[in-house]
Design a protein around this motif. Structure first.
Motif, short mmCIF file in Angstrom:
data_model
loop_
_atom_site.label_atom_id
_atom_site.label_comp_id
_atom_site.label_asym_id
_atom_site.label_seq_id
_atom_site.Cartn_x
_atom_site.Cartn_y
_atom_site.Cartn_z
N ASP A 1 -13.39 11.19 -5.00
CA ASP A 1 -12.37 11.64 -5.24
C ASP A 1 -11.09 12.69 -4.78
N TYR A 2 -12.07 13.78 -4.53
CA TYR A 2 -11.79 15.06 -3.56
C TYR A 2 -11.29 14.25 -2.21
N SER A 3 -12.36 13.95 -1.50
CA SER A 3 -11.98 13.52 0.00
C SER A 3 -10.98 12.82 -0.15
N ILE A 4 -10.63 11.50 -1.27
CA ILE A 4 -9.25 10.74 -0.79
C ILE A 4 -8.40 11.71 -1.06
N LEU A 5 -8.25 12.77 -1.71
CA LEU A 5 -7.17 13.59 -2.59
C LEU A 5 -6.83 14.67 -0.75
N THR A 6 -7.54 15.39 -0.88
CA THR A 6 -7.14 16.16 -0.20
C THR A 6 -7.64 15.68 1.51
N TYR A 7 -8.17 14.91 2.23
CA TYR A 7 -8.43 14.72 3.81
C TYR A 7 -7.20 13.29 3.75
N CYS A 8 -7.78 12.94 2.77
CA CYS A 8 -6.62 11.05 3.16
C CYS A 8 -5.19 11.64 2.59
N PHE A 9 -5.31 11.12 0.92
CA PHE A 9 -3.44 11.25 1.23
C PHE A 9 -2.54 12.66 1.83
N ALA A 10 -3.15 13.80 1.01
CA ALA A 10 -2.43 15.07 1.60
C ALA A 10 -2.81 15.50 3.21
N GLU A 11 -3.31 14.64 3.66
CA GLU A 11 -3.01 14.52 5.73
C GLU A 11 -2.41 13.48 5.83
N ASN A 12 -2.32 12.78 5.11
CA ASN A 12 -1.13 11.39 5.25
C ASN A 12 -1.40 10.76 6.28
N ARG A 13 -3.22 10.31 5.84
CA ARG A 13 -3.68 9.57 6.87
C ARG A 13 -4.42 8.24 5.99
N MET A 14 -4.10 7.94 4.80
CA MET A 14 -4.87 6.97 4.02
C MET A 14 -4.51 5.67 4.55
N SER A 15 -3.18 4.79 5.03
CA SER A 15 -3.00 3.52 5.70
C SER A 15 -4.34 3.98 6.78
N LYS A 16 -3.95 4.12 7.55
CA LYS A 16 -4.78 4.22 9.15
C LYS A 16 -6.31 4.22 8.45
N LEU A 17 -6.55 5.75 7.67
CA LEU A 17 -8.30 5.03 7.37
C LEU A 17 -8.95 3.76 6.29
N MET A 18 -7.99 3.18 5.62
CA MET A 18 -7.91 1.98 4.94
C MET A 18 -8.20 0.53 6.70
N GLU A 19 -7.22 1.25 7.50
CA GLU A 19 -7.47 -0.01 8.00
C GLU A 19 -8.73 0.19 8.83
N SER A 20 -8.92 0.90 9.10
CA SER A 20 -10.43 1.24 9.35
C SER A 20 -11.97 1.09 9.47
N GLY A 21 -11.21 0.77 8.57
CA GLY A 21 -12.72 0.59 7.09
C GLY A 21 -13.35 2.01 6.78
N PHE A 22 -12.70 3.17 7.13
CA PHE A 22 -13.55 4.18 6.12
C PHE A 22 -13.25 3.96 5.02
N VAL A 23 -12.25 3.76 4.60
CA VAL A 23 -11.99 4.26 3.23
C VAL A 23 -11.76 2.39 2.34
N ASP A 24 -12.21 1.71 1.33
CA ASP A 24 -12.39 0.59 1.52
C ASP A 24 -10.96 -0.18 0.14
N GLU A 25 -10.60 -0.90 -0.02
CA GLU A 25 -9.93 -1.57 -1.42
C GLU A 25 -9.67 -0.92 -2.16
N GLU A 26 -11.22 -0.47 -2.85
CA GLU A 26 -10.61 0.34 -4.08
C GLU A 26 -10.92 2.15 -3.94
N PHE A 27 -10.50 2.63 -2.55
CA PHE A 27 -10.32 3.79 -2.83
C PHE A 27 -11.56 4.73 -3.10
N HIS A 28 -12.38 3.67 -1.79
CA HIS A 28 -14.34 4.13 -1.91
C HIS A 28 -14.40 4.67 -0.96
#
Length: 261
Positions: free
Chosen positions: A151-178
């Motif tokens: 969750d540190y990664s989710i908050l700092t590298y995904c949401f804080a860098e405004n990349r979450m949607s792209k990372l989920m589309e690529s499969g790097f982050v799954d639907e449970e935010f893992h």
């Protein structure tokens, strides 16, 4: 050919990380628990410690200088060179956490595994590293295993860098935010239940899980502006809070203290 890990640590100033304020919190809290468990083991002179993935040897050298029989294993030659520069007498061998075949069974009272599992995305490799640490640990001995937290990664590298949607589309982050780290990435991230599963597979018994830095990685700027008095209070706060359920998992790391039974 240099590996991804070697290329990273050839550039990354690992020797300086634990000297910055957020790193001082991590180091001080970790040493608090290391000392707690070592003191329970008895006289220093009879205790053998192995630091696997020791980096530039901050923990190994400190424990050696305190009178413990401490030695290191490190993969990256640059880190070994820095370690030897810092202390020419430190005992260190070059090696991979997944294969410690150059070390005998049931030799060490405590094995510190603070770096390797950050860089092993596959569960198979994590199990190999934990199994090797278990093999060289004496029965009843302890292994301190560090993990990077999901969750540190989710908050700092995904949401804080405004990349979450792209990372989920690529499969790097799954639907449970893992985070699902692919092969070839440098860092891997886990949740507490992932560490639970690994302990069960390898046959390790948890004694404690704690957060070495808590909120300090989110507060790097604020820590740098604190007075020395307030910074010392923050460290005292983190030591007291580090094993509380509401704090564990919220920082960038956890340390899982497990026993070979």
């Amino acid at each position: 050919m240099l590996s991804l890990i070697e290329r990273h640590y050839n550039k990354h100033k690992e020797d300086l990380r634990l000297q910055r304020r957020h790193g001082i919190v991590e180091y001080t809290v970790s040493m608090h628990y290391i000392h707690k468990y070592l003191e329970e083991m008895g006289e220093k002179s009879g205790i053998k410690i192995l630091d696997v993935g020791a980096g530039t040897g901050r923990y190994t050298i400190a424990l050696k200088n305190e009178g413990y029989d401490a030695e290191a294993v490190e993969l990256v030659q640059h880190n070994i060179d820095v370690m030897k520069k810092n202390d020419a007498e430190v005992r260190v061998r070059k090696g991979d956490a997944r294969d410690l075949s150059f070390l005998p069974d049931e030799t060490y009272d405590m094995v510190i595994l603070f770096g390797p599992l950050y860089h092993l995305p596959s569960e198979e490799d994590k199990v190999k590293a934990l199994s090797e640490a278990k093999r060289v640990t004496k029965r009843g001995g302890l292994i301190l295993v560090a993990y990077l937290m999901n969750d540190y990664s989710i908050l700092t590298y995904c949401f804080a860098e405004n990349r979450m949607s792209k990372l989920m589309e690529s499969g790097f982050v799954d639907e449970e935010f893992h985070v699902r780290t692919p092969e070839g990435e440098l860092y891997d991230y886990v949740r507490i239940e992932d560490a639970d599963r690994l302990n069960k597979k390898v046959g390790l018994e948890r004694q404690l899980v704690f957060s070495p830095e808590g909120a300090s990685d989110f507060m790097r700027t604020q820590l740098n502006y604190m007075t020395d008095e307030n910074f010392e209070l923050f460290i005292r706060y983190q030591i007291q809070m580090s094993a509380r359920p509401e704090v564990v998992g919220a920082g960038s790391h956890i340390v899982d203290v497990v026993k070979k039974v």
